[in-house]
Design a protein around this motif. Structure first.
Motif: not given
Ligand code: IMP
Ligand code: MG
Length: 190
Positions: A49-58, A103-105, A128-135
């Motif tokens: 179940n991936p978390l989609f992260l939309c980068v605003l605004n574009g 929490d994206i851990t 920056v995202l890698a620092e939050r320990n995602p899979k």
């Protein structure tokens, strides 16, 4: 079928800030490639179940279409902004994520971007995202300018590889405008 778009289906040039833009990618072609990306993502993340992260605004227009085509049982989407700073460290630019409360851990994250140009934003974002320990972290970009890439790698999912020319529409802007154009336009070369 009723269409709510006021824009003519016969694509014509548009003018912003005194510059002329000509039709580049039609809405039908955009939807076709987004369907292809959704199929690839559904296949690659079959039991996830991936978390989609939309980068605003574009990316908000692209994200809305992509997200609705990815039918995971427990799909989630979050929205982030990227803020740039200058001169706060010896490395020059330091960037910070605004608005990421999830929490994206241990989670599979798919960054949704409108366009990757030099790659600077993508590299910072992944760092920056890698620092939050995602899979895992992958990126889906509707558009990619391979010849402009100075940093990092190509997005894992690319809708269109395009030449290094300025484009707008379908979420992409010029000084905040033109995001509402249903098709994509390119700056006219004379
Ligand atoms: P980067 O150079 O890969 O870091 O891209 C930075 C940002 O520049 C992208 O996220 C877009 O918001 C913007 N951008 C790059 N190319 C274009 C373009 O052709 N039209 C509109 N915005 C663009
Ligand atoms: Mg952007």
């Amino acid at each position: 079928m009723v269409t709510h778009y006021h824009v003519s289906t016969i694509m014509e040039n548009v003018v912003y800030q005194g510059m002329t833009f000509e039709p580049f990618i039609r809405r039908e072609e955009i939807q076709k490639q987004i369907q292809r990306l959704a199929d690839e993502i559904m296949r690659d993340y079959k039991d996830d179940n991936p978390l989609f992260l939309c980068v605003l605004n574009g990316a908000f227009v692209f994200a809305a279409d992509l997200f609705r085509l990815c039918q995971f049982p427990k799909s989630e989407i979050a929205f982030i902004r990227f803020k740039s700073y200058e001169g706060t460290s010896s490395t020059g630019e330091v960037q910070q994520i605004l608005g990421l409360n999830e929490d994206i851990t241990g989670r599979s994250v798919i960054i949704v971007e409108d366009i990757v140009d030099t790659g600077v934003t993508a590299v910072q974002l992944r760092k920056v995202l890698a620092e939050r320990n995602p899979k895992s972290v992958k990126m889906a970009a509707l558009l990619f300018k391979p010849a402009s890439l100075k940093q990092g790698t190509a997005p894992e999912y690319v809708g269109f590889n395009i030449p290094s020319r300025f484009i707008l529409g379908y979420g992409l802007d010029i000084d905040g405008m033109a995001r509402n154009l249903p098709d994509i336009y390119v700056l006219k070369q004379d």
